[in-house]
Each structure stands twice: as structure tokens, then as C-alpha cells.
Enzyme design. Structure first.
Site, PDB file in Angstrom:
ATOM      1  N   TYR A 320      35.505  34.694  37.859  1.00 21.32           N
ATOM      2  CA  TYR A 320      36.624  35.850  37.869  1.00 21.32           C
ATOM      3  C   TYR A 320      37.655  36.073  36.888  1.00 21.32           C
ATOM      4  O   TYR A 320      38.167  35.280  36.305  1.00 21.32           O
ATOM      5  CB  TYR A 320      37.285  35.186  39.170  1.00 21.32           C
ATOM      6  CG  TYR A 320      37.963  36.435  40.275  1.00 21.32           C
ATOM      7  CD1 TYR A 320      38.463  37.484  39.556  1.00 21.32           C
ATOM      8  CD2 TYR A 320      38.265  36.070  41.375  1.00 21.32           C
ATOM      9  CE1 TYR A 320      39.057  38.367  40.145  1.00 21.32           C
ATOM     10  CE2 TYR A 320      39.115  36.951  42.139  1.00 21.32           C
ATOM     11  CZ  TYR A 320      39.478  38.178  41.665  1.00 21.32           C
ATOM     12  OH  TYR A 320      40.034  39.147  42.473  1.00 21.32           O
ATOM     13  N   CYS A 321      37.325  37.416  36.370  1.00 17.31           N
ATOM     14  CA  CYS A 321      38.274  37.887  35.334  1.00 17.31           C
ATOM     15  C   CYS A 321      38.194  37.051  34.181  1.00 17.31           C
ATOM     16  O   CYS A 321      37.214  36.911  33.474  1.00 17.31           O
ATOM     17  CB  CYS A 321      39.749  37.951  35.947  1.00 17.31           C
ATOM     18  SG  CYS A 321      40.879  39.048  34.899  1.00 17.31           S
ATOM     19  N   LEU A 322      39.370  36.343  33.870  1.00 15.55           N
ATOM     20  CA  LEU A 322      39.549  35.509  32.568  1.00 15.55           C
ATOM     21  C   LEU A 322      38.357  34.279  32.791  1.00 15.55           C
ATOM     22  O   LEU A 322      37.694  33.969  31.964  1.00 15.55           O
ATOM     23  CB  LEU A 322      40.999  35.114  32.411  1.00 15.55           C
ATOM     24  CG  LEU A 322      41.005  34.050  31.192  1.00 15.55           C
ATOM     25  CD1 LEU A 322      40.383  34.370  29.924  1.00 15.55           C
ATOM     26  CD2 LEU A 322      42.454  33.572  31.022  1.00 15.55           C
ATOM     27  N   GLY A 324      35.703  34.736  34.282  1.00 16.74           N
ATOM     28  CA  GLY A 324      34.383  35.337  33.885  1.00 16.74           C
ATOM     29  C   GLY A 324      34.072  35.401  32.336  1.00 16.74           C
ATOM     30  O   GLY A 324      32.950  35.187  31.895  1.00 16.74           O
ATOM     31  N   PHE A 348      33.087  38.434  38.358  1.00 15.86           N
ATOM     32  CA  PHE A 348      33.790  39.475  38.842  1.00 15.86           C
ATOM     33  C   PHE A 348      34.697  39.782  38.181  1.00 15.86           C
ATOM     34  O   PHE A 348      35.319  39.176  37.371  1.00 15.86           O
ATOM     35  CB  PHE A 348      34.700  38.388  39.960  1.00 15.86           C
ATOM     36  CG  PHE A 348      34.037  38.075  41.068  1.00 15.86           C
ATOM     37  CD1 PHE A 348      32.471  38.277  41.668  1.00 15.86           C
ATOM     38  CD2 PHE A 348      34.685  36.870  41.969  1.00 15.86           C
ATOM     39  CE1 PHE A 348      32.085  37.702  42.670  1.00 15.86           C
ATOM     40  CE2 PHE A 348      33.797  36.499  43.041  1.00 15.86           C
ATOM     41  CZ  PHE A 348      32.366  36.763  43.289  1.00 15.86           C
TER      42      PHE A 348
END
Length: 587
Positions: A320-322, A324, A348
């Protein structure tokens, strides 16, 4: 009317607290030359002014248009005062909640104030947006901070020009302003002189009691993370466990906020053996932990632990975000090392190409990075509240000024809201890791370059990743703009699926099927241009969660009996959500 004795005591207390706060604040102010302008705003606006003065004709044209609109507004207001109808010269944007009170439209004076502000805002934005000769970075910075100023000057933010505040002041005899002043001082005291706006009732939530409550156990931990294995709710589970790597800028329980919107609980219910990384909230002792440490002690350590816990070598992974960005980096490292344990990867709202990083790029230039690194090197970490302020500025009207009005002008207590509690539950960033991330990713954009980055001495190349990948982005994302996250589909070498959800960075992801609040778009084709992708996409009603689960099942439907935490070679350490997530900076 309030009791004068009570008001007198309150004012004396306010005066004493204010004096103490100012004295403490002055003691903490740095004396370095750059401290006066750590965001390097002054130079950007000086350059804009110089360029603007070089083209006086364009400035004069903008001023004439502004004054013509203003004269029309005066005329229309006069007509309304005389009882004649008059169409508005300008309307607020759709969804602008600052002017939702009926008086902004029905009362001629407040309607004039509102339209005057909107015309002035449009004039400033038009002038700033059409300055010739500015480089892209400077133009973006000028535009961003011009909007910050415009938002701050909204008439809704001041007592005498906000009809709702005036009405409550009259109704309460000014008690709302007295309480608001106390709220302001409490926020300054909690921030030790820095304004930390209280967005929600911090006492209404407790992680592990009414948020983050999906049953599970911590089965592994190291310096950087605890690994949670969740208790199954089905008799059989998919053979491949699911590993979720959240960002360490915030805490993992955004994916396990409440039972009704918990992605973790839902995934467990679909037959996944879910493991979640719960990152540590670091202090100065972890100052030298770098990005590659988050890889080795995060994803790679988790893969080893999952094999011990379940006997399974192959996993499905989510970042998720960082988290990811770290997952993509880890996959590239694993590809270089011949490690194929991650069989599917889901990203994500993840950026891999930072060329157009959105408005966060405003905060990334050499002067600001040096100032930030000076702070981090002294403390060993970036304070979580500083990162939170940056994100809040991206949506200032919603995440700053609405609370100024509610808490300080209306004198209300903030409403208990689990999402805002999570948003305020900040985490720190180790100095070495954060400097690497900002410089190598945001400033130099080296992750997208073949062998542009080395991790543990290994040059990595995203194009060597052959793992099937699922990209989930959100259309209104202010942190990871979807057109930037889409570029990841052009970098990875394996089969890919891109899905675009409605709403933003959080709400578009945390969108359970039962809620049916936001839809999503799908398109099997992946042209280079994200706009071409969207034009060919089909809009689907409801959550994307089911689409993702079907994509996972297509890779492998093999099942095994449900696995209980502690049944494998890893003993249970403690109950979920674990102790790492409980380290709070909230006051």
C-alpha cells in the site's frame, strides 16, 4: 449571557497560558538564516513577480477583467437590495462546503462577501497560472502556495464574515468564542507551541478495543516490524498465504479500522491466510535504518517467517502506497537474486515513476531537502506531525480550515471519527531511510531507471519483474495521482491488470462491497497514455474488492485446511494488533 466571574477567570487563565506558550515558542526558534523560509517560498514568489512585471500588458488585462466582474457584482447586489432578481456573477465550485449555510445565498451582504472573495480568488489564480518563463517546479510551488493563501483568506474563516459563526455568537453570548480560544490554546499546548489541530476525539478510540479488532496473533518481530497472522473464519483457506505490507508513514490498521470496512477481516472471510506487517514507530535509536533495511527486515523477513508459520514458500503480496514502492523494489531485488516466492503482487495507490508526483513535489527541492535533513540528523528521525501537516496542506479546506471554523470559531468539540483518529496517529520516519526515499525516488526518480538504485549492493531493474501484478489506483488521489501510478504498468515485465477506483487515497481503497459507495473502472488494455486507458475503460458499480479476489483466485485456487496462528514453527508472541502499533504520538 455567560457569568462575568466565569468569563473573568477564563480570560485570566487564557492570558497566563498564552504568555507561557509564546515564551516557550521563542526559546525553540532556530537562528539559522534559512529558518525564516524553510520551504523556499520567498524565492519562488520573487521570481514570479519579476516575470510578471516583465509583461505589464497581460497583468493589466487580467486586472481589467477582474474590475469588470466586480462592477457587475456591485450592480447585481444593488438590484437585489432593491428587491429585483440578479444572477450571481460567480458560484462556488460544486461540493465547496464552506458556503453551504443558506445565508451565503439568501442574505445580500453575505452573498456579496462570498462572490467578492471568489472573484478575487479567481483573479489571483489566473494571474499566477499565466506567468511566462517560470520553470515547472517554480510554477507549481507558486500555484500551490497561492492557493494556500487564498484558502486561508476565505471569509468563512473569520468571525465577522461567517454568518453561521455570527449566529452562534449571538445565541451563546460569545461563549463559543471563549471555548474556541480554549480549544486553540489546548492545541498549542499539545503541540508544544506548534499548532496541532485536534480533528477528532482522541479518547473515543483505542486500537485493539474498538478499532483494529480483527482476531489474530503476533507470530514474529524484529527491530522494524511485528508480523500478525489473523485467525481464520473458514474451514479451508487458499494454499498461498496473503502478505500485506502497509506504508510506515501511517499505521496498518487503516486496513482494519472497523469490522464493517476492514479489508483484513473481509480477506480472512474470503479464505485467505492473512499476514500483516505492523511497522515500528521509530525513535533516534533507529536513525541509521535505511530503505534496504525495510526490505530485508520487512518483506524478506516476513516471507521467511510465513514459511515457518505455514510451511508455504509461495505467497500473494500486497503493498500500500510507500509499502507498494517497497514491494516493487523488493520484487526487483528478488528477480536479480532468482527468488520467486512472491507469486502475485498487488499495488494499492503505488508510485514507481515519480516524474509527476503531484503536489507533494512542491516540498521536494534541494533547499527544502537540506533543511529537512538538518532536522532529521539532529533528532534521528522525521517527526510524524510534520509529515501529517504536509498531507493536510494538500486538502487544506477539508483538513485544516474546516476544523479552525468548527473548533475555534464555533467552539465545538471535534466529532469522534475513526478515520481522522487514524490520520492523527502519526509515525516517525528514520532519518537515513527518509532521506534516501525523498532523494532517490522523488527528487532523482531513479527507481524507474534500469539499475538506477542499489539495494544491499544489488542493482535493481523493475523491468525484470515477471510476477503477475494488480494495480489499484484512485481517481481523486492527492498523494499518489492515478496517472503517475498508472506508469507502473509500463515498467513491470509480467502480466498486469489496472483498476481505477472512485474517490481518494484512503476512501477509494477502503471501500467494502457491502457499502457500495464508490464504483471503479476496468480496461484489460494497457496503452502508454493513461487518458487513453480511461477512455476505453468500463465503469463498474460498487467495490473493486471482488474483482481483486477473482484475479487472485485465477492464479491459484488450491486450498488447504485452515491454519491457526501458533500451529506452525512460530510460537505466538502476543495478541493482535500487537504492541508496536500502540506506540502513539497523540496527546
Amino acid at each position: 449571557m455567560p457569568d462575568p466571574a466565569v468569563v473573568g477567570r477564563s480570560m485570566a487563565d487564557i492570558a497566563e497560558r498564552s504568555q507561557r506558550l509564546v515564551a516557550e515558542w521563542l526559546k525553540r526558534q532556530p537562528m539559522e538564516d534559512h529558518a525564516a523560509d524553510p520551504l523556499n517560498i520567498g524565492r519562488a514568489f520573487m521570481e514570479m513577480t519579476t516575470r510578471l512585471m516583465a509583461n505589464p500588458a497581460r497583468l493589466m488585462q487580467a486586472q481589467l477583467g477582474f474590475w469588470q466582474d466586480y462592477v457587475t457584482l456591485w450592480q447585481n447586489t444593488t438590484r437585489r437590495i432593491m428587491g429585483m432578481p440578479a444572477a450571481p456573477v460567480i458560484d462556488p465550485p460544486a461540493g465547496d462546503r464552506r458556503f453551504r449555510d443558506d445565508a451565503w445565498k439568501e442574505n445580500e451582504v453575505f452573498d456579496f462577501i462570498k462572490q467578492s472573495y471568489l472573484l478575487s480568488a479567481r483573479y489571483v489564480q489566473d494571474v499566477v497560472a499565466h506567468v511566462d518563463g517560470l520553470d515547472a517546479k517554480t510554477a507549481q510551488k507558486v500555484d500551490f502556495y497561492a492557493r494556500q493563501f487564498i484558502d486561508a483568506m476565505s471569509p468563512s474563516n473569520f468571525v465577522l464574515t461567517n454568518p453561521e459563526v455570527l449566529r452562534k455568537t449571538a445565541e451563546t453570548g460569545g461563549e463559543n468564542l471563549l471555548k474556541g480560544l480554549n480549544n486553540l490554546l489546548s492545541d498549542l499546548e499539545r503541540g508544544k507551541g506548534q499548532l496541532h489541530i485536534k480533528m477528532t476525539d482522541f479518547d473515543a478510540f483505542n486500537v485493539g478495543e474498538n478499532i483494529g479488532v480483527t482476531p489474530g496473533k503476533v507470530v514474529y518481530q524484529n527491530d522494524l516490524m511485528q508480523l500478525i497472522q489473523y485467525t481464520p473464519t473458514t474451514e479451508k483457506v487458499l494454499k498461498r498465504p496473503l502478505l500485506i505490507g502497509p506504508p510506515w508513514i501511517n499505521k496498518f490498521y487503516i486496513l482494519d479500522l472497523r469490522p464493517r470496512n476492514s479489508f483484513v477481516r473481509w480477506a480472512v472471510g474470503q479464505g485467505h491466510t492473512v499476514f500483516v506487517i505492523s511497522w515500528v514507530n521509530p525513535d533516534e535509536r533507529l536513525a541509521e535504518k535505511g530503505f534496504e533495511d525495510y526490505m530485508t527486515e520487512g518483506y524478506l523477513a516476513a516471507l521467511d517467517a510465513i514459511e515457518q508459520a505455514t510451511g508455504e514458500r509461495e505467497v500473494n503480496a500486497i503493498g500500500y502506497c510507500l509499502g507498494g514502492t517497497l514491494l516493487a523494489s523488493t520484487l526487483a531485488y528478488m528477480a536479480a537474486k532468482g527468488d520467486d516466492r512472491i507469486k502475485t503482487a498487488t499495488f494499492f495507490v503505488t508510485m514507481m515513476d515519480f516524474q509527476e508526483a503531484g503536489e507533494l513535489g512542491v516540498f521536494i527541492d534541494e533547499e527544502q531537502l537540506q533543511s529537512l535533513e538538518d532536522k532529521m540528523n539532529k533528532r534521528g528521525y522525521l517527526e510524524g506531525s510534520e509529515m501529517a501537516t504536509t498531507f493536510n496542506m494538500l486538502r487544506a479546506n477539508d483538513l485544516i480550515w474546516s476544523f479552525v471554523v468548527n473548533n475555534y470559531l464555533m467552539g465545538n468539540d471535534p466529532f469522534p471519527f475513526d478515520l481522522l483518529y487514524w490520520n492523527a496517529d502519526s509515525t516517525r520516519m528514520p532519518a537515513r531511510m527518509h532521506s534516501f526515499y525523498l532523494r532517490k525516488m522523488y527528487q532523482e526518480n531513479l527507481l524507474k531507471e534500469p539499475n538506477g538504485i542499489e539495494l544491499v549492493g544489488v542493482p535493481i531493474d523493475l523491468r525484470k519483474i515477471k510476477t503477475p501484478a494488480y494495480f489499484l489506483s484512485t481517481r481523486e488521489d492527492h498523494i499518489a495521482p492515478w496517472k503517475s501510478t498508472y506508469r507502473g504498468t509500463q515498467l513491470l515485465g509480467g502480466p498486469k491488470r489496472f483498476v481505477l477506483a472512485a474517490s481518494g487515497h484512503i476512501a477509494g481503497v477502503v471501500n467494502p462491497p457491502d457499502g457500495g459507495k464508490y464504483g471503479h473502472w476496468i480496461n484489460k488494455d494497457l496503452p502508454a497514455d493513461p487518458e487513453a486507458w480511461l477512455q476505453g475503460a468500463t465503469e463498474m458499480a460498487g467495490s473493486w474488492w471482488g474483482d481483486w479476489h477473482r484475479w487472485i483466485q485465477a492464479s491459484s485456487r488450491a486450498q488447504v485446511p485452515a491454519r491457526q496462528p501458533g500451529d506452525g514453527k512460530l510460537p505466538v508472541i502476543e495478541d493482535a494488533p500487537g504492541s508496536y502499533v500502540q506506540v502513539r504520538l497523540l496527546a
